[in-house]
Design an enzyme around this catalytic site. Structure first.
Site, PDB file in Angstrom:
ATOM      1  N   TRP A 205     -11.412  -3.054  10.508  1.00 46.57           N
ATOM      2  CA  TRP A 205     -11.538  -4.316   9.787  1.00 46.57           C
ATOM      3  C   TRP A 205     -10.209  -4.777   9.190  1.00 46.57           C
ATOM      4  O   TRP A 205     -10.133  -5.881   8.640  1.00 46.57           O
ATOM      5  CB  TRP A 205     -12.579  -4.176   8.662  1.00 46.57           C
ATOM      6  CG  TRP A 205     -13.941  -3.850   9.176  1.00 46.57           C
ATOM      7  CD1 TRP A 205     -14.554  -2.637   9.196  1.00 46.57           C
ATOM      8  CD2 TRP A 205     -14.867  -4.758   9.793  1.00 46.57           C
ATOM      9  NE1 TRP A 205     -15.797  -2.721   9.767  1.00 46.57           N
ATOM     10  CE2 TRP A 205     -16.020  -4.021  10.142  1.00 46.57           C
ATOM     11  CE3 TRP A 205     -14.832  -6.131  10.077  1.00 46.57           C
ATOM     12  CZ2 TRP A 205     -17.121  -4.596  10.761  1.00 46.57           C
ATOM     13  CZ3 TRP A 205     -15.937  -6.708  10.687  1.00 46.57           C
ATOM     14  CH2 TRP A 205     -17.056  -5.945  11.026  1.00 46.57           C
TER      15      TRP A 205
ATOM     16  N   ASP B  53     -18.468   9.111   0.287  1.00 48.34           N
ATOM     17  CA  ASP B  53     -18.957  10.442   0.637  1.00 48.34           C
ATOM     18  C   ASP B  53     -17.889  11.521   0.450  1.00 48.34           C
ATOM     19  O   ASP B  53     -18.190  12.622  -0.014  1.00 48.34           O
ATOM     20  CB  ASP B  53     -19.448  10.462   2.086  1.00 48.34           C
ATOM     21  CG  ASP B  53     -20.472   9.384   2.370  1.00 48.34           C
ATOM     22  OD1 ASP B  53     -21.331   9.147   1.501  1.00 48.34           O
ATOM     23  OD2 ASP B  53     -20.407   8.765   3.451  1.00 48.34           O
TER      24      ASP B  53
ATOM     25  N   HIS C 153     -12.348  -4.124  -2.898  1.00 47.52           N
ATOM     26  CA  HIS C 153     -11.658  -3.966  -1.621  1.00 47.52           C
ATOM     27  C   HIS C 153     -11.180  -2.532  -1.379  1.00 47.52           C
ATOM     28  O   HIS C 153     -11.666  -1.856  -0.490  1.00 47.52           O
ATOM     29  CB  HIS C 153     -10.477  -4.931  -1.571  1.00 47.52           C
ATOM     30  CG  HIS C 153      -9.695  -4.901  -0.299  1.00 47.52           C
ATOM     31  ND1 HIS C 153     -10.284  -5.082   0.934  1.00 47.52           N
ATOM     32  CD2 HIS C 153      -8.368  -4.728  -0.059  1.00 47.52           C
ATOM     33  CE1 HIS C 153      -9.353  -5.020   1.877  1.00 47.52           C
ATOM     34  NE2 HIS C 153      -8.184  -4.789   1.308  1.00 47.52           N
TER      35      HIS C 153
ATOM     36  N   ARG D  87      -1.581  -8.083  -5.622  1.00 48.42           N
ATOM     37  CA  ARG D  87      -2.991  -8.468  -5.572  1.00 48.42           C
ATOM     38  C   ARG D  87      -3.682  -8.484  -6.928  1.00 48.42           C
ATOM     39  O   ARG D  87      -4.540  -9.333  -7.175  1.00 48.42           O
ATOM     40  CB  ARG D  87      -3.746  -7.526  -4.621  1.00 48.42           C
ATOM     41  CG  ARG D  87      -3.428  -7.796  -3.173  1.00 48.42           C
ATOM     42  CD  ARG D  87      -4.161  -6.849  -2.264  1.00 48.42           C
ATOM     43  NE  ARG D  87      -3.882  -7.180  -0.863  1.00 48.42           N
ATOM     44  CZ  ARG D  87      -4.275  -6.436   0.151  1.00 48.42           C
ATOM     45  NH1 ARG D  87      -4.971  -5.337  -0.062  1.00 48.42           N
ATOM     46  NH2 ARG D  87      -4.002  -6.797   1.394  1.00 48.42           N
TER      47      ARG D  87
ATOM     48  N   ARG E 134      -2.492  -1.120  -5.024  1.00 49.23           N
ATOM     49  CA  ARG E 134      -1.906  -0.929  -3.698  1.00 49.23           C
ATOM     50  C   ARG E 134      -1.100  -2.148  -3.261  1.00 49.23           C
ATOM     51  O   ARG E 134      -1.563  -3.284  -3.356  1.00 49.23           O
ATOM     52  CB  ARG E 134      -3.019  -0.675  -2.682  1.00 49.23           C
ATOM     53  CG  ARG E 134      -2.522  -0.533  -1.243  1.00 49.23           C
ATOM     54  CD  ARG E 134      -3.691  -0.278  -0.321  1.00 49.23           C
ATOM     55  NE  ARG E 134      -4.556  -1.427  -0.192  1.00 49.23           N
ATOM     56  CZ  ARG E 134      -4.646  -2.185   0.904  1.00 49.23           C
ATOM     57  NH1 ARG E 134      -3.897  -1.916   1.952  1.00 49.23           N
ATOM     58  NH2 ARG E 134      -5.472  -3.200   0.945  1.00 49.23           N
TER      59      ARG E 134
ATOM     60  N   GLU F 185       3.515 -10.317   3.279  1.00 49.74           N
ATOM     61  CA  GLU F 185       2.301 -10.386   2.477  1.00 49.74           C
ATOM     62  C   GLU F 185       2.655 -10.226   1.005  1.00 49.74           C
ATOM     63  O   GLU F 185       3.827 -10.023   0.650  1.00 49.74           O
ATOM     64  CB  GLU F 185       1.298  -9.314   2.925  1.00 49.74           C
ATOM     65  CG  GLU F 185       0.770  -9.532   4.341  1.00 49.74           C
ATOM     66  CD  GLU F 185      -0.268  -8.505   4.744  1.00 49.74           C
ATOM     67  OE1 GLU F 185      -0.696  -7.717   3.878  1.00 49.74           O
ATOM     68  OE2 GLU F 185      -0.655  -8.493   5.914  1.00 49.74           O
TER      69      GLU F 185
ATOM     70  N   SER G  69     -12.962   8.825  11.130  1.00 47.57           N
ATOM     71  CA  SER G  69     -12.319   8.430  12.397  1.00 47.57           C
ATOM     72  C   SER G  69     -11.532   7.140  12.272  1.00 47.57           C
ATOM     73  O   SER G  69     -11.448   6.367  13.227  1.00 47.57           O
ATOM     74  CB  SER G  69     -13.366   8.303  13.496  1.00 47.57           C
ATOM     75  OG  SER G  69     -14.332   7.310  13.154  1.00 47.57           O
TER      76      SER G  69
ATOM     77  N   HIS H  99      -9.842  -7.544  -3.756  1.00 46.58           N
ATOM     78  CA  HIS H  99      -9.041  -8.447  -2.926  1.00 46.58           C
ATOM     79  C   HIS H  99      -9.230  -9.873  -3.425  1.00 46.58           C
ATOM     80  O   HIS H  99     -10.360 -10.323  -3.634  1.00 46.58           O
ATOM     81  CB  HIS H  99      -9.462  -8.354  -1.459  1.00 46.58           C
ATOM     82  CG  HIS H  99      -8.437  -8.909  -0.520  1.00 46.58           C
ATOM     83  ND1 HIS H  99      -8.209 -10.264  -0.401  1.00 46.58           N
ATOM     84  CD2 HIS H  99      -7.573  -8.308   0.331  1.00 46.58           C
ATOM     85  CE1 HIS H  99      -7.249 -10.468   0.486  1.00 46.58           C
ATOM     86  NE2 HIS H  99      -6.845  -9.299   0.945  1.00 46.58           N
TER      87      HIS H  99
END
Length: 576
Positions: free
Chosen positions: A69, A237, A368, A307, A403, A138, A36, A258
């Site tokens: 988050w 999962d 992360h 990163r 990423r 960023e 979700s 991260h």
């Protein structure tokens, strides 16, 4: 609600399943979405709007996944002078040579429209004094293209808007439910999932949702490590289910650590507070204990390098100085900027006795984001017919070896829409439910205390720094757990139950990750091999595909130009 449709066992089924009771109840649907977050709810909304009977299954509450988050924002070429082509270039650079360019082009081209549709759904992003969408920057981006909400509460706002939309549409949801395994029909096509609903859910015990289309949107697997930014529900999962079902997974070795996670001590475990990359985007500096900006000169973007480069720079400095952490200095922001631009981070720091307004923030890298996952094509289709994946659980080819900041929420939006459109176009409506067969081979379960052992193994031997020696130690320890837990670890076996199922999922994912990391003999993106410190495009500019046949893992490489050649409408033979 109806009774179970299980009618038999396929003796030739190559997969395995978790040890669990037979489903005691069942729900019928056209599509079941597992998860979700932004990806799952976007897919569910679009399927429901097209008239499909849609069921959303989620492990906790609808708003309790990783999306809430997310602090930074959503990257899209929305600003003046910015273009999808520039966004594509930044993504390809961050991906270190193993992005699938058609997937990236799909992301950056369809991204702006997907963000606008999210806004039409009800998500409210921050605006500047002129009323225009406020854009920030960023790491790895050469343009201001990050939309954000509530300063540093973008994920919470997106989650709020999508959950409200789901409830307004009346989409059926099953909360507090852990997905167990994929159900298939006699032809090997997807026929739904089994799940265990915990006491707070709508049904108790093990049940099933029968549907010809299953969308995995279960998020990440950060809990394989001791310290992570991921919530406790991120136990891999979806990837574990896909492996057991015979689906291919790819690029699991590329786990992004991260760079700036609030350092709470060397022994701190579980979910750690994230200090968003947007703080560096607004001008914060990385410094050592002496106040030296050590990233200057290491990359043209210094603290705003991709990163993997920043995480490596921090780790190197820590090793050079024998330090447990570095610092993020943003004292020059002043109290007003901290309170209005980064209220969530400010509150988290102060809750742990640190005031960023007056002192540098202690930070260290932590697990992360999983750049790899269940292998899909451009429509989110996996190698198992009828099974789709989107969001962090998927490997679309967008992220490559690392990423780019704030591409994750965008990927969830874009590919969830594509999945929904493909499901609608394929017309999954059907009369009744075909026979559903349970896989005969049952995986022995681990007792919940083994979770800490798995995390210790992965953090100690397969974390930021890796080598053949460390990875072989990890592999041996994990295989020892997997091979015969009853004999070798009598105190680590257990009967069916939520914590045992989660722990076993962590074992499956960890084994696959270490298998790929050991095979990739180079340093690329967020995969750092001390014994192979250089990038090797001649040998390793390719993806590593892991497949489970029975309880055995097999691995084979594929060139980036061939990725992802998914053939969802045919039954694939196990790869060797």
């Amino acid at each position: 609600m109806t009774g179970s449709h299980e009618t038999g066992i396929r003796a030739d089924e190559p997969g395995i399943r978790l040890d669990a009771p037979a489903p005691g109840w069942a729900v019928e649907a056209d599509v079941v979405v597992v998860g979700s977050g932004v990806a799952g709810l976007t897919a569910a909304l679009r399927c429901s709007a097209a008239g499909l009977r849609t069921v959303v299954v989620t492990k906790a509450r609808l708003d309790a996944g990783s999306t809430r988050w997310a602090q930074g924002g959503v990257a899209a070429a929305l600003g003046e002078g910015d273009t999808p082509e520039q966004h594509l270039d930044d993504t390809l650079v961050a991906g270190a040579g193993v992005c699938d360019e058609p997937a990236v082009r799909t992301l950056v081209t369809e991204g702006p429209g997907a963000v606008r549709r999210l806004m039409a759904t009800g998500a409210e992003f921050d605006r500047n004094a002129d009323g225009e969408i406020a854009l920030t920057r960023e790491g790895g981006h050469h343009r201001n293209r990050i939309v954000h909400a509530g300063g540093d509460a973008t994920g919470a706002e997106i989650s709020r808007a999508l959950v409200e939309a789901i409830r307004e549409r009346g989409v059926r949801t099953v909360e507090h439910a852990l997905v167990l395994d994929l159900l298939t029909d006699a032809a090997g096509r997807t026929a739904g999932v089994t799940l265990h609903v915990m006491g707070e859910g709508q049904h108790d015990g093990v049940g099933a949702v029968h549907a010809p289309a299953v969308v995995l949107a279960t998020g990440g697997m950060g809990q394989v490590f001791s310290a992570t930014t991921n919530p406790a529900v991120s136990t891999g999962d979806g990837v574990a289910l896909a492996l057991r079902a015979g689906a291919e997974v790819s690029d699991l070795e590329f786990v992004q650590f991260h760079p700036t996670v609030l350092f709470l001590g060397s022994d701190s475990q579980g979910q750690q507070p994230l200090v968003s990359e947007a703080v560096r985007g607004e001008g914060a500096h990385l410094v050592d204990a002496d106040g030296v900006r050590f990233m200057v000169g290491q990359h043209e973007l210094a603290e705003l390098a991709p990163r993997d480069i920043v995480a490596k720079g921090i780790t190197r400095r820590m090793l050079e100085q024998g330090a447990r952490n570095m610092y993020l200095d943003a004292r020059h922001f002043g109290a007003d900027m901290w309170e209005h631009r980064f209220p969530t981070i400010l509150a988290a720091c102060r809750a742990h006795g640190i005031d960023p307004v007056t002192e540098p923030i202690p930070i260290a890298p932590a697990a992360h984001y999983a750049s790899g996952g269940v292998r899909t094509d451009l429509h989110g289709r996996t190698t198992v017919p009828g099974l789709y994946a989107c969001g962090e659980v998927a490997c679309t080819g967008v992220h490559g070896a690392n990423r780019l900041a704030s591409n994750s929420l965008l990927e969830g939006l874009v590919f969830a829409e594509r999945i929904a459109d493909d499901i609608v176009a394929s017309g999954p409506h059907r009369e009744g439910v075909p026979a559903v067969h349970r896989v005969p081979t049952v995986m022995p379960l681990l007792e919940p205390s083994a979770r800490a052992e798995i995390q210790r193994i992965m953090s100690g031997y397969a974390g930021v720094l890796r080598s053949e020696e460390s990875l072989r130690k990890a592999s041996a320890a994990l295989e020892d757990l997997a091979r015969d837990p009853v004999v070798r670890h009598p105190d680590l076996t257990a009967g069916p139950g939520t914590e045992s199922w989660e722990t076993t999922n962590l074992l499956h994912v960890s084994r696959a990750l270490v298998t790929a990391a050991l095979r990739r003999e180079e340093t690329r993106g967020c995969h750092w091999r001390e014994d192979f410190p250089e990038r090797d495009d001649e040998k390793w500019r390719r993806h590593l595909i892991v497949h489970m046949c029975g309880e055995e893992l097999t691995l084979h490489p594929t060139a980036t130009a061939d990725f992802p050649p998914v053939t969802p409408d045919t039954t694939r033979e196990p790869q060797s």
